[in-house]
Design a protein around this motif. Sequence first.
Motif, PDB file in Angstrom:
ATOM      1  N   ASN A 382      33.728  44.661  39.597  1.00  0.00           N
ATOM      2  CA  ASN A 382      34.642  45.625  38.991  1.00  0.00           C
ATOM      3  C   ASN A 382      33.904  46.817  38.394  1.00  0.00           C
ATOM      4  N   ALA A 383      32.644  46.608  37.974  1.00  0.00           N
ATOM      5  CA  ALA A 383      31.873  47.692  37.368  1.00  0.00           C
ATOM      6  C   ALA A 383      31.266  48.634  38.410  1.00  0.00           C
ATOM      7  N   LEU A 384      31.122  48.173  39.641  1.00  0.00           N
ATOM      8  CA  LEU A 384      30.536  49.011  40.690  1.00  0.00           C
ATOM      9  C   LEU A 384      31.463  50.176  41.031  1.00  0.00           C
ATOM     10  N   PRO A 385      30.903  51.361  41.333  1.00  0.00           N
ATOM     11  CA  PRO A 385      31.758  52.480  41.768  1.00  0.00           C
ATOM     12  C   PRO A 385      32.380  52.179  43.125  1.00  0.00           C
ATOM     13  N   SER A 386      33.403  52.945  43.486  1.00  0.00           N
ATOM     14  CA  SER A 386      34.105  52.678  44.743  1.00  0.00           C
ATOM     15  C   SER A 386      33.206  52.870  45.950  1.00  0.00           C
ATOM     16  N   ASP A 387      32.195  53.748  45.833  1.00  0.00           N
ATOM     17  CA  ASP A 387      31.254  54.005  46.916  1.00  0.00           C
ATOM     18  C   ASP A 387      29.865  54.096  46.289  1.00  0.00           C
ATOM     19  N   PHE A 388      28.923  53.308  46.779  1.00  0.00           N
ATOM     20  CA  PHE A 388      27.618  53.288  46.129  1.00  0.00           C
ATOM     21  C   PHE A 388      26.507  52.923  47.115  1.00  0.00           C
ATOM     22  N   SER A 389      25.277  53.297  46.747  1.00  0.00           N
ATOM     23  CA  SER A 389      24.099  52.910  47.515  1.00  0.00           C
ATOM     24  C   SER A 389      23.524  51.640  46.914  1.00  0.00           C
ATOM     25  N   THR A 390      22.584  51.042  47.628  1.00  0.00           N
ATOM     26  CA  THR A 390      21.940  49.835  47.104  1.00  0.00           C
ATOM     27  C   THR A 390      21.271  50.129  45.776  1.00  0.00           C
ATOM     28  N   ALA A 391      20.573  51.278  45.702  1.00  0.00           N
ATOM     29  CA  ALA A 391      19.876  51.650  44.468  1.00  0.00           C
ATOM     30  C   ALA A 391      20.848  51.832  43.309  1.00  0.00           C
ATOM     31  N   SER A 401      22.021  42.633  33.052  1.00  0.00           N
ATOM     32  CA  SER A 401      20.778  41.834  33.060  1.00  0.00           C
ATOM     33  C   SER A 401      20.637  41.039  34.350  1.00  0.00           C
ATOM     34  N   ILE A 402      21.061  41.654  35.462  1.00  0.00           N
ATOM     35  CA  ILE A 402      20.930  41.042  36.781  1.00  0.00           C
ATOM     36  C   ILE A 402      19.812  41.755  37.525  1.00  0.00           C
ATOM     37  N   SER A 403      18.848  40.998  38.029  1.00  0.00           N
ATOM     38  CA  SER A 403      17.695  41.585  38.701  1.00  0.00           C
ATOM     39  C   SER A 403      18.090  42.177  40.044  1.00  0.00           C
ATOM     40  N   ALA A 404      17.179  42.996  40.589  1.00  0.00           N
ATOM     41  CA  ALA A 404      17.432  43.639  41.878  1.00  0.00           C
ATOM     42  C   ALA A 404      17.585  42.597  42.976  1.00  0.00           C
ATOM     43  N   ASP A 405      16.727  41.580  42.986  1.00  0.00           N
ATOM     44  CA  ASP A 405      16.808  40.541  44.018  1.00  0.00           C
ATOM     45  C   ASP A 405      18.121  39.770  43.914  1.00  0.00           C
ATOM     46  N   SER A 406      18.532  39.459  42.672  1.00  0.00           N
ATOM     47  CA  SER A 406      19.800  38.742  42.489  1.00  0.00           C
ATOM     48  C   SER A 406      20.980  39.590  42.970  1.00  0.00           C
ATOM     49  N   PHE A 407      20.912  40.898  42.692  1.00  0.00           N
ATOM     50  CA  PHE A 407      21.995  41.781  43.120  1.00  0.00           C
ATOM     51  C   PHE A 407      22.089  41.813  44.646  1.00  0.00           C
ATOM     52  N   LYS A 408      20.931  41.873  45.306  1.00  0.00           N
ATOM     53  CA  LYS A 408      20.950  41.919  46.777  1.00  0.00           C
ATOM     54  C   LYS A 408      21.543  40.642  47.356  1.00  0.00           C
ATOM     55  N   ARG A 409      21.293  39.526  46.700  1.00  0.00           N
ATOM     56  CA  ARG A 409      21.902  38.277  47.166  1.00  0.00           C
ATOM     57  C   ARG A 409      23.417  38.303  46.942  1.00  0.00           C
ATOM     58  N   MET A 410      23.829  38.914  45.808  1.00  0.00           N
ATOM     59  CA  MET A 410      25.265  39.023  45.531  1.00  0.00           C
ATOM     60  C   MET A 410      25.970  39.895  46.574  1.00  0.00           C
ATOM     61  N   LEU A 418      35.042  41.922  50.594  1.00  0.00           N
ATOM     62  CA  LEU A 418      35.094  42.728  49.378  1.00  0.00           C
ATOM     63  C   LEU A 418      34.392  44.065  49.530  1.00  0.00           C
ATOM     64  N   LEU A 419      33.415  44.142  50.417  1.00  0.00           N
ATOM     65  CA  LEU A 419      32.665  45.374  50.616  1.00  0.00           C
ATOM     66  C   LEU A 419      32.629  45.744  52.089  1.00  0.00           C
ATOM     67  N   ASP A 420      32.591  47.038  52.346  1.00  0.00           N
ATOM     68  CA  ASP A 420      32.396  47.555  53.697  1.00  0.00           C
ATOM     69  C   ASP A 420      31.024  48.218  53.734  1.00  0.00           C
ATOM     70  N   ASN A 421      30.099  47.612  54.452  1.00  0.00           N
ATOM     71  CA  ASN A 421      28.748  48.171  54.599  1.00  0.00           C
ATOM     72  C   ASN A 421      28.798  49.197  55.735  1.00  0.00           C
ATOM     73  N   TYR A 422      29.437  50.352  55.445  1.00  0.00           N
ATOM     74  CA  TYR A 422      29.777  51.304  56.492  1.00  0.00           C
ATOM     75  C   TYR A 422      28.599  52.115  57.002  1.00  0.00           C
ATOM     76  N   ARG A 423      27.490  52.117  56.264  1.00  0.00           N
ATOM     77  CA  ARG A 423      26.286  52.824  56.691  1.00  0.00           C
ATOM     78  C   ARG A 423      25.094  52.099  56.086  1.00  0.00           C
ATOM     79  N   HIS A 424      23.931  52.248  56.699  1.00  0.00           N
ATOM     80  CA  HIS A 424      22.758  51.553  56.177  1.00  0.00           C
ATOM     81  C   HIS A 424      22.517  51.940  54.718  1.00  0.00           C
ATOM     82  N   TYR A 427      27.675  51.267  50.630  1.00  0.00           N
ATOM     83  CA  TYR A 427      28.768  50.303  50.566  1.00  0.00           C
ATOM     84  C   TYR A 427      30.023  50.957  50.013  1.00  0.00           C
ATOM     85  N   ARG A 428      31.168  50.474  50.485  1.00  0.00           N
ATOM     86  CA  ARG A 428      32.458  50.948  49.979  1.00  0.00           C
ATOM     87  C   ARG A 428      33.271  49.731  49.562  1.00  0.00           C
ATOM     88  N   LYS A 429      33.765  49.745  48.311  1.00  0.00           N
ATOM     89  CA  LYS A 429      34.601  48.638  47.842  1.00  0.00           C
ATOM     90  C   LYS A 429      35.948  48.638  48.571  1.00  0.00           C
TER      91      LYS A 429
END
Length: 431
Positions: A382-391, A401-410, A418-424, A427-429
């Motif tokens: 819910n906190a993520l923007p509607s369109d965002f990069s991995t960074a 307090s979630i690490s980068a590796d944990s986020f990538k697993r999420m 829940l997400l559309d990985n529309y480009r390398h 992501y789009r929610k």
Amino acid sequence: MFPHQIQDIVYATGECLNYPIDYIAASLCFVLSVGIGNTHVAKLKEGWTERAILYTALIGRPGVNKSHPLSFAFHPLFEHDAKNGVAFKKEIKEYEQLLYLSRKEREEQGISELPNEPVLKKFVVSDITPESLAFIHENNKRGICLYTDELASWFKNFNRYTKGSEEQFWLSLYNGKPIILDRRGSKNSVSVKNSFIGVIGTIQHGVLREMAKGERNQNGFLDRILFVLPNNLEKQYWSDHQLSRHVIPTWNNLMQKLINQEYLTDDNGDIIPVELYFQEDARKRLYDWQRENTDQCNREINETLMGIYSKLEIYAIRFCLILQVARWLCGEASKDSIDLVSVEGAIKLVGYYQKTARKVQQIVASSATLEQLPSDKQRLYNALPSDFSTAEGIQVASQFSISADSFKRMLSDFKDGLLDNYRHGRYRKLL
């Protein structure tokens, strides 16, 4: 599928005002349906007629320009209602002045009997109870519509008085069923023989799950809604192009021509509609398509989608009527009967709404998936923007307090509906 004048309006407003084509085309189609109202029906066979009643929902996140196309399309109806409102105030004032006069005073002015009390005729209503809606419809038996910028307010109020009654009310109105409200005293009773009440509004992705709650995804309520959902909808930069001066007057004039159409009424004041039969080749094409759609329904394992495809057969006939009248307005066809061109256009429209129905069902399922996730993952999503990069996502995750590796697993969990990985790396929610 639309006549050229309406196509020009769609493309011009899209280029100059950033109106997404899906939104403005659907809005214009809806307003045309209201203008037709009870004056014309499509007659498929003896005993089977369809009115142009539409239930339409424009889906999109905030800021993607949902409301402005609606306002543009509704402008002729708003103007018409505003003029009627001014005239009504003048008439009711004159009527009340007559009430204060004695019979002798009225006779001295050449008035032998009191005229009927003026009534306000309007096309558009918003945020209204079924009782008030019925009274307004009785004053305008041609037809009305419920217009709400936030459609969620419509269905969230269904059970505010009697559990389930309002939802059933709207289910019956979809088919143009009569409205009969008996209250104490004949003055408070309402009877509308042929109801015509369309519904349109906007809704956000996240609220779709709320709309599908309870029995609405099983009792056919959701099946009756035409969902407008553009592909890859993103907020746009302002356009430097200027809208041609003829665009707005063209739309206003088309709708005024439709509104000004004369119609016959019976002894009770109910409208006698013009019946548009199908030309033989148009009728054959529609029947062939219905057989194809039936085969698709029988193959479909998802019962919800099967119900939607079935309801779209009714909408196909209604679209035929709307397109035929629209082409007549623009001088591209007659309105003596429904021809093959209108049928082909209606079939294309149904194809669009089949696709959006499948998308909506995916979104509803995604909402259920989100609710099943642990609370910490729900909060992060819910906190993520509607369109965002991995960074950008990693930066938001760090606030929890979630690490980068944990986020990538999420991200792998979120990709499941829940997400559309529309480009390398982008992501789009989906909610």
